[in-house]
Write an enzyme that holds these catalytic residues in place. Structure first.
Site, PDB file in Angstrom:
ATOM      1  N   GLU A  38      27.604-102.358 -19.600  1.00 35.13           N
ATOM      2  CA  GLU A  38      28.140-102.131 -20.948  1.00 35.13           C
ATOM      3  C   GLU A  38      29.243-101.078 -20.915  1.00 35.13           C
ATOM      4  OE1 GLU A  38      26.713 -99.949 -25.064  1.00 35.13           O
ATOM      5  OE2 GLU A  38      25.244-100.435 -23.512  1.00 35.13           O
ATOM      6  N   ASP A  42      32.993-102.016 -21.981  1.00 36.38           N
ATOM      7  CA  ASP A  42      33.605-101.319 -23.114  1.00 36.38           C
ATOM      8  C   ASP A  42      35.000-100.818 -22.742  1.00 36.38           C
ATOM      9  OD1 ASP A  42      33.543 -99.718 -25.724  1.00 36.38           O
ATOM     10  OD2 ASP A  42      33.721 -98.117 -24.252  1.00 36.38           O
ATOM     11  N   ASP A 111      26.293-104.641 -27.630  1.00 35.08           N
ATOM     12  CA  ASP A 111      26.171-104.087 -26.274  1.00 35.08           C
ATOM     13  C   ASP A 111      26.154-105.198 -25.234  1.00 35.08           C
ATOM     14  OD1 ASP A 111      25.971-101.615 -27.474  1.00 35.08           O
ATOM     15  OD2 ASP A 111      23.808-101.440 -27.223  1.00 35.08           O
ATOM     16  N   GLU A 114      29.669-106.491 -24.433  1.00 37.47           N
ATOM     17  CA  GLU A 114      30.371-105.561 -23.547  1.00 37.47           C
ATOM     18  C   GLU A 114      29.834-105.667 -22.124  1.00 37.47           C
ATOM     19  OE1 GLU A 114      31.754-102.035 -26.610  1.00 37.47           O
ATOM     20  OE2 GLU A 114      29.800-101.868 -25.626  1.00 37.47           O
TER      21      GLU A 114
END
Length: 222
Positions: A38, A42, A111, A114
């Site tokens: 994640e 991101d 989440d 990502e």
């Protein structure tokens, strides 16, 4: 988890299926969860969206680009992408989390998106991960919102006042109520040059100020 079905939904087939498994595993299911992926996804998502906006909007200011990027990578948008892909049915959770319905929370689905981006990056390369982001975001990267609509109420109020050579608004906390873990704020927004004032409430001082600024804008527009 039906990998073949998920591959079709994603439009990408993993060479290392373990990366896909990790990307779809919530921390409640054990140590092999998605949080490191994640973090990676991101960072890449922010870069890919920023680059796309920079290339497609050559006249946009830095502030406009920043606001549009924030709108495209926020939890709400990520949750919508997850819903488009049907990811809720594939998230791997521990027993207690499964019973509580955690897998349907927007934050968990955001989440997971990502994490999938990070997993594709490690499984293939940055160009492939970029292609996935652009495909998953689809029209969201093409039909972009007016940057002015993305400004928060305090910014819009300040610009409205500056455009009319009026002084900045003043915000004052009138009341803080409730227990420490669940406080409520009541804030007054005041324009001294016109003796105008309104109030706003929120779960934080910032939120209350934003609501007060929104109320002031509505009053001024009226």
């Amino acid at each position: 988890m039906n990998r073949e079905h998920l591959y079709r939904l994603l439009g990408y087939r993993f060479r290392d299926a373990a990366l896909l498994e990790r990307a779809m595993t919530h921390r409640s299911a054990g140590s092999g969860h998605y949080e490191r992926l994640e973090f990676l996804g991101d960072s890449l998502l922010n870069f890919v969206v920023a680059q796309a906006l920079y290339q497609r909007l050559p006249e946009a200011t830095e502030g406009d680009l920043t606001r549009m990027r924030a709108a495209l990578v926020r939890e709400e948008t990520l949750g919508a992408v997850a819903a488009d892909l049907g990811l809720a049915d594939f998230v791997q959770l521990g027993g207690s989390a499964l019973k509580s319905g955690v897998y349907r929370r927007r934050s968990v689905l955001a989440d997971t998106v990502e994490a999938l981006i990070g997993a594709v990056l490690l499984d293939a390369d940055i160009d492939t991960a970029r292609e996935c982001v652009e495909r998953w975001w689809g029209e969201r990267l093409i039909t972009l919102p007016d940057p002015d609509t993305l400004k928060d109420p305090k910014t819009r109020l300040q610009e409205w006042l500056q455009g009319r050579s009026r002084p900045r608004p003043e915000y004052e906390v009138l009341e803080i109520s409730g227990p420490a873990h669940q406080q409520r704020f009541r804030v007054c927004c005041r324009l001294d040059d016109g003796n105008e004032h309104v109030e706003g409430n929120g779960a934080s001082r910032r939120g209350a100020e934003q609501n007060a600024a929104r109320a002031m804008l509505e009053k001024l527009d009226a």
